[in-house]
Motif scaffolding. Structure first.
Motif, PDB file in Angstrom:
ATOM      1  N   ILE A   1       0.851  -1.206   0.000  1.00 38.10           N
ATOM      2  CA  ILE A   1       0.000   0.000   0.000  1.00 38.10           C
ATOM      3  C   ILE A   1       0.880   1.247   0.000  1.00 38.10           C
ATOM      4  O   ILE A   1       0.668   2.183  -0.769  1.00 38.10           O
ATOM      5  N   ARG A   2       1.919   1.244   0.837  1.00 39.72           N
ATOM      6  CA  ARG A   2       2.816   2.409   0.887  1.00 39.72           C
ATOM      7  C   ARG A   2       3.468   2.665  -0.464  1.00 39.72           C
ATOM      8  O   ARG A   2       3.529   3.810  -0.927  1.00 39.72           O
ATOM      9  N   SER A   3       3.943   1.617  -1.113  1.00 39.31           N
ATOM     10  CA  SER A   3       4.625   1.814  -2.403  1.00 39.31           C
ATOM     11  C   SER A   3       3.658   2.332  -3.452  1.00 39.31           C
ATOM     12  O   SER A   3       4.015   3.192  -4.255  1.00 39.31           O
ATOM     13  N   ALA A   4       2.427   1.822  -3.452  1.00 39.13           N
ATOM     14  CA  ALA A   4       1.447   2.274  -4.444  1.00 39.13           C
ATOM     15  C   ALA A   4       1.191   3.761  -4.265  1.00 39.13           C
ATOM     16  O   ALA A   4       1.071   4.517  -5.233  1.00 39.13           O
ATOM     17  N   VAL A   5       1.124   4.198  -2.993  1.00 41.35           N
ATOM     18  CA  VAL A   5       0.831   5.604  -2.686  1.00 41.35           C
ATOM     19  C   VAL A   5       2.019   6.500  -3.020  1.00 41.35           C
ATOM     20  O   VAL A   5       1.854   7.668  -3.400  1.00 41.35           O
ATOM     21  N   ASN A   6       3.191   5.956  -2.896  1.00 43.52           N
ATOM     22  CA  ASN A   6       4.410   6.714  -3.150  1.00 43.52           C
ATOM     23  C   ASN A   6       4.461   7.231  -4.580  1.00 43.52           C
ATOM     24  O   ASN A   6       5.136   8.213  -4.881  1.00 43.52           O
ATOM     25  N   GLU A   7       3.720   6.564  -5.451  1.00 44.62           N
ATOM     26  CA  GLU A   7       3.742   6.987  -6.852  1.00 44.62           C
ATOM     27  C   GLU A   7       2.812   8.175  -7.108  1.00 44.62           C
ATOM     28  O   GLU A   7       2.823   8.748  -8.182  1.00 44.62           O
ATOM     29  N   VAL A   8       2.015   8.545  -6.084  1.00 44.15           N
ATOM     30  CA  VAL A   8       1.134   9.713  -6.248  1.00 44.15           C
ATOM     31  C   VAL A   8       1.980  10.978  -6.081  1.00 44.15           C
ATOM     32  O   VAL A   8       2.767  11.080  -5.157  1.00 44.15           O
ATOM     33  N   ASP A   9       1.806  11.929  -6.953  1.00 42.26           N
ATOM     34  CA  ASP A   9       2.574  13.194  -6.872  1.00 42.26           C
ATOM     35  C   ASP A   9       2.219  13.972  -5.629  1.00 42.26           C
ATOM     36  O   ASP A   9       1.088  14.074  -5.278  1.00 42.26           O
TER      37      ASP A   9
END
Ligand code: DX5
Ligand code: ZN
Length: 225
Positions: free
Chosen positions: A217-225
Protein backbone atom coordinates in the motif's frame (compact mmCIF):
# COMPACT_ATOMS: atom_id res chain seq x y z
CA UNK A 1 2.51 12.15 -0.96
CA UNK A 2 5.63 10.54 0.43
CA UNK A 3 5.03 7.15 1.97
CA UNK A 4 6.64 8.45 5.16
CA UNK A 5 3.73 10.83 5.82
CA UNK A 6 1.06 8.25 5.16
CA UNK A 7 -0.69 6.78 8.18
CA UNK A 8 -1.64 3.13 7.80
CA UNK A 9 -4.26 1.91 10.25
CA UNK A 10 -4.91 -1.84 10.00
CA UNK A 11 -8.43 -2.80 11.05
CA UNK A 12 -8.41 -5.74 13.46
CA UNK A 13 -11.83 -6.71 12.12
CA UNK A 14 -9.99 -8.88 9.60
CA UNK A 15 -7.57 -10.51 12.06
CA UNK A 16 -7.83 -13.84 13.89
CA UNK A 17 -9.84 -12.85 16.97
CA UNK A 18 -8.78 -15.99 18.84
CA UNK A 19 -5.35 -14.36 19.21
CA UNK A 20 -6.21 -10.68 19.11
CA UNK A 21 -3.30 -9.56 21.29
CA UNK A 22 -0.73 -11.40 19.17
CA UNK A 23 -2.25 -10.09 15.96
CA UNK A 24 -2.05 -6.49 17.19
CA UNK A 25 1.55 -6.98 18.24
CA UNK A 26 2.41 -8.56 14.89
CA UNK A 27 0.81 -5.88 12.75
CA UNK A 28 2.40 -3.14 14.87
CA UNK A 29 5.83 -4.69 14.35
CA UNK A 30 5.02 -5.13 10.65
CA UNK A 31 4.83 -1.35 10.19
CA UNK A 32 1.34 -0.19 11.17
CA UNK A 33 1.10 3.41 12.39
CA UNK A 34 -2.25 3.17 14.17
CA UNK A 35 -4.41 0.23 15.24
CA UNK A 36 -7.98 0.67 13.96
CA UNK A 37 -10.65 -0.76 16.27
CA UNK A 38 -14.13 -1.23 14.80
CA UNK A 39 -16.76 -1.21 17.52
CA UNK A 40 -20.21 -2.34 16.31
CA UNK A 41 -23.45 -2.60 18.23
CA UNK A 42 -25.89 -4.56 16.04
CA UNK A 43 -28.16 -1.50 16.04
CA UNK A 44 -26.42 1.34 14.20
CA UNK A 45 -24.79 -1.28 11.96
CA UNK A 46 -25.94 -4.85 11.21
CA UNK A 47 -23.03 -6.54 13.02
CA UNK A 48 -21.60 -6.83 16.55
CA UNK A 49 -17.90 -6.84 17.42
CA UNK A 50 -16.33 -5.92 20.76
CA UNK A 51 -16.39 -3.26 23.44
CA UNK A 52 -14.12 -1.47 25.91
CA UNK A 53 -13.21 -4.53 28.01
CA UNK A 54 -11.64 -6.27 25.01
CA UNK A 55 -9.80 -3.10 23.99
CA UNK A 56 -8.48 -2.66 27.51
CA UNK A 57 -7.25 -6.28 27.52
CA UNK A 58 -4.96 -5.69 24.51
CA UNK A 59 -3.90 -2.13 25.30
CA UNK A 60 -0.56 -3.29 26.73
CA UNK A 61 0.42 -5.18 23.54
CA UNK A 62 1.69 -2.08 21.70
CA UNK A 63 2.17 1.63 22.26
CA UNK A 64 0.76 2.49 18.82
CA UNK A 65 -2.17 4.87 18.68
CA UNK A 66 -5.52 3.13 19.24
CA UNK A 67 -7.85 4.58 16.60
CA UNK A 68 -11.33 3.69 17.78
CA UNK A 69 -14.18 3.77 15.26
CA UNK A 70 -17.47 3.72 17.15
CA UNK A 71 -20.37 2.40 15.08
CA UNK A 72 -22.76 2.59 18.00
CA UNK A 73 -25.95 4.53 18.66
CA UNK A 74 -26.17 6.25 21.05
CA UNK A 75 -22.46 6.91 21.55
CA UNK A 76 -22.39 9.50 24.35
CA UNK A 77 -23.06 7.06 27.25
CA UNK A 78 -20.02 4.97 26.28
CA UNK A 79 -17.36 7.59 25.47
CA UNK A 80 -15.79 7.53 28.95
CA UNK A 81 -15.50 3.73 28.87
CA UNK A 82 -13.59 3.81 25.59
CA UNK A 83 -11.35 6.61 26.86
CA UNK A 84 -10.62 4.60 30.04
CA UNK A 85 -9.89 1.51 27.93
CA UNK A 86 -6.97 3.35 26.35
CA UNK A 87 -8.29 4.62 23.01
CA UNK A 88 -6.33 7.66 21.78
CA UNK A 89 -8.65 8.80 19.00
CA UNK A 90 -12.38 8.32 19.44
CA UNK A 91 -14.46 8.66 16.28
CA UNK A 92 -18.24 8.83 16.34
CA UNK A 93 -20.65 8.71 13.42
CA UNK A 94 -22.47 11.94 12.58
CA UNK A 95 -25.55 9.78 11.86
CA UNK A 96 -25.41 8.14 15.30
CA UNK A 97 -25.53 11.15 17.60
CA UNK A 98 -28.25 13.79 17.85
CA UNK A 99 -25.88 16.40 19.22
CA UNK A 100 -22.62 15.99 17.35
CA UNK A 101 -21.07 19.14 18.78
CA UNK A 102 -21.75 17.87 22.32
CA UNK A 103 -20.27 14.42 21.58
CA UNK A 104 -17.07 16.03 20.26
CA UNK A 105 -16.77 18.28 23.29
CA UNK A 106 -17.22 15.25 25.55
CA UNK A 107 -14.38 13.38 23.80
CA UNK A 108 -12.04 16.34 24.24
CA UNK A 109 -13.04 16.70 27.89
CA UNK A 110 -11.91 13.09 28.34
CA UNK A 111 -8.50 14.16 27.03
CA UNK A 112 -8.77 12.27 23.73
CA UNK A 113 -8.62 13.23 20.07
CA UNK A 114 -12.02 13.54 18.42
CA UNK A 115 -13.09 12.24 15.04
CA UNK A 116 -16.30 12.18 13.03
CA UNK A 117 -17.19 9.54 10.49
CA UNK A 118 -19.79 9.80 7.75
CA UNK A 119 -21.40 7.04 5.70
CA UNK A 120 -21.15 6.95 1.90
CA UNK A 121 -24.62 8.51 1.53
CA UNK A 122 -24.07 11.34 4.03
CA UNK A 123 -23.12 14.71 2.54
CA UNK A 124 -19.93 16.43 3.70
CA UNK A 125 -21.73 19.58 4.79
CA UNK A 126 -22.75 17.93 8.12
CA UNK A 127 -19.12 18.57 9.12
CA UNK A 128 -19.04 22.23 8.18
CA UNK A 129 -20.03 23.60 11.59
CA UNK A 130 -17.85 21.35 13.74
CA UNK A 131 -14.54 21.69 11.90
CA UNK A 132 -12.91 23.58 14.75
CA UNK A 133 -13.68 20.70 17.11
CA UNK A 134 -12.19 17.99 14.91
CA UNK A 135 -8.88 16.15 14.93
CA UNK A 136 -9.94 13.60 12.33
CA UNK A 137 -12.53 13.01 9.62
CA UNK A 138 -13.22 9.38 8.72
CA UNK A 139 -14.90 8.98 5.36
CA UNK A 140 -16.52 5.59 4.83
CA UNK A 141 -15.83 4.09 1.44
CA UNK A 142 -18.14 1.13 2.16
CA UNK A 143 -21.37 0.94 4.14
CA UNK A 144 -20.17 0.22 7.67
CA UNK A 145 -20.72 -3.19 9.26
CA UNK A 146 -18.44 -5.64 7.47
CA UNK A 147 -14.91 -6.03 6.17
CA UNK A 148 -14.09 -7.18 2.67
CA UNK A 149 -16.60 -5.01 0.79
CA UNK A 150 -16.11 -3.25 -2.51
CA UNK A 151 -14.73 0.31 -2.52
CA UNK A 152 -17.37 2.95 -3.33
CA UNK A 153 -15.77 5.43 -5.72
CA UNK A 154 -17.91 8.46 -4.77
CA UNK A 155 -15.67 8.85 -1.71
CA UNK A 156 -12.97 10.27 -3.98
CA UNK A 157 -14.97 13.44 -4.73
CA UNK A 158 -15.96 13.67 -1.06
CA UNK A 159 -12.30 13.50 -0.03
CA UNK A 160 -11.50 16.36 -2.38
CA UNK A 161 -14.37 18.44 -0.99
CA UNK A 162 -13.30 17.79 2.61
CA UNK A 163 -9.69 18.65 1.87
CA UNK A 164 -10.82 22.00 0.54
CA UNK A 165 -13.28 22.55 3.39
CA UNK A 166 -10.72 22.03 6.18
CA UNK A 167 -8.33 24.63 4.73
CA UNK A 168 -5.26 24.94 6.94
CA UNK A 169 -6.74 23.13 9.96
CA UNK A 170 -4.61 20.23 11.24
CA UNK A 171 -7.30 17.58 10.64
CA UNK A 172 -6.43 14.05 9.49
CA UNK A 173 -8.50 12.73 6.58
CA UNK A 174 -8.89 8.96 6.95
CA UNK A 175 -10.61 6.63 4.48
CA UNK A 176 -12.14 3.33 5.56
CA UNK A 177 -13.36 0.41 3.46
CA UNK A 178 -12.09 -1.47 0.42
CA UNK A 179 -8.60 0.04 0.61
CA UNK A 180 -6.03 -1.91 -1.45
CA UNK A 181 -2.88 -0.99 -3.37
CA UNK A 182 -5.24 -0.20 -6.27
CA UNK A 183 -7.65 2.14 -4.44
CA UNK A 184 -5.21 3.74 -1.95
CA UNK A 185 -3.55 6.05 -4.51
CA UNK A 186 -6.96 7.36 -5.64
CA UNK A 187 -7.90 8.68 -2.21
CA UNK A 188 -4.42 9.92 -1.34
CA UNK A 189 -4.35 11.93 -4.59
CA UNK A 190 -7.67 13.46 -3.49
CA UNK A 191 -6.25 14.55 -0.11
CA UNK A 192 -6.42 11.63 2.33
CA UNK A 193 -3.44 11.09 4.67
CA UNK A 194 -4.63 8.09 6.69
CA UNK A 195 -5.88 4.76 5.37
CA UNK A 196 -7.71 1.98 7.15
CA UNK A 197 -7.33 -1.49 5.68
CA UNK A 198 -8.55 -4.79 7.07
CA UNK A 199 -8.62 -7.62 4.57
CA UNK A 200 -5.82 -6.18 2.43
CA UNK A 201 -3.45 -6.25 5.42
CA UNK A 202 -4.45 -9.30 7.47
CA UNK A 203 -4.21 -11.77 4.62
CA UNK A 204 -1.38 -14.28 4.91
CA UNK A 205 -1.65 -14.67 8.70
CA UNK A 206 1.99 -13.89 9.55
CA UNK A 207 4.01 -10.85 10.53
CA UNK A 208 6.01 -11.21 7.34
CA UNK A 209 2.85 -11.24 5.21
CA UNK A 210 1.42 -8.21 7.06
CA UNK A 211 4.65 -6.32 6.50
CA UNK A 212 4.53 -7.04 2.75
CA UNK A 213 0.86 -6.08 2.58
CA UNK A 214 1.48 -2.76 4.35
CA UNK A 215 4.49 -2.05 2.16
CA UNK A 216 2.44 -2.75 -0.99
CA UNK A 217 0.00 0.00 0.00
CA UNK A 218 2.82 2.41 0.89
CA UNK A 219 4.62 1.81 -2.40
CA UNK A 220 1.45 2.27 -4.44
CA UNK A 221 0.83 5.60 -2.69
CA UNK A 222 4.41 6.71 -3.15
CA UNK A 223 3.74 6.99 -6.85
CA UNK A 224 1.13 9.71 -6.25
CA UNK A 225 2.57 13.19 -6.87
C1 DX5 B 1 -16.30 -1.46 8.19
C2 DX5 B 1 -15.12 -1.08 9.06
C3 DX5 B 1 -13.81 -1.14 8.37
C4 DX5 B 1 -13.46 -2.49 7.84
C5 DX5 B 1 -12.58 -2.32 6.64
O1 DX5 B 1 -17.48 -1.14 8.85
O2 DX5 B 1 -15.28 0.23 9.56
O3 DX5 B 1 -12.79 -0.62 9.20
O4 DX5 B 1 -12.82 -3.30 8.78
O5 DX5 B 1 -12.34 -3.58 6.10
P1 DX5 B 1 -11.75 -3.77 4.64
O6 DX5 B 1 -10.44 -3.09 4.59
O7 DX5 B 1 -11.66 -5.25 4.51
O8 DX5 B 1 -12.76 -3.15 3.68
ZN1 ZN C 1 -13.54 1.27 10.65
Amino acid sequence: MSEDNLIIAPSVLACDFSKLGNEIEAVAEAGADWIHLDVMDGHFVPNITFGPAIIQSVRNRTDKIFDCHLMIEPCDPFLAAFADAGCDIITVHAEATKHLDRSLQAIHELGKKAGVSINPSTPVNVLENVLDRLDLILLMSVNPGFGGQKFIHSVIDKTRAIKQMIGGRPIDIEIDGGITPETAPLVVAAGANALVAGSAIFRGSSKKAYSGNIQAIRSAVNEVD
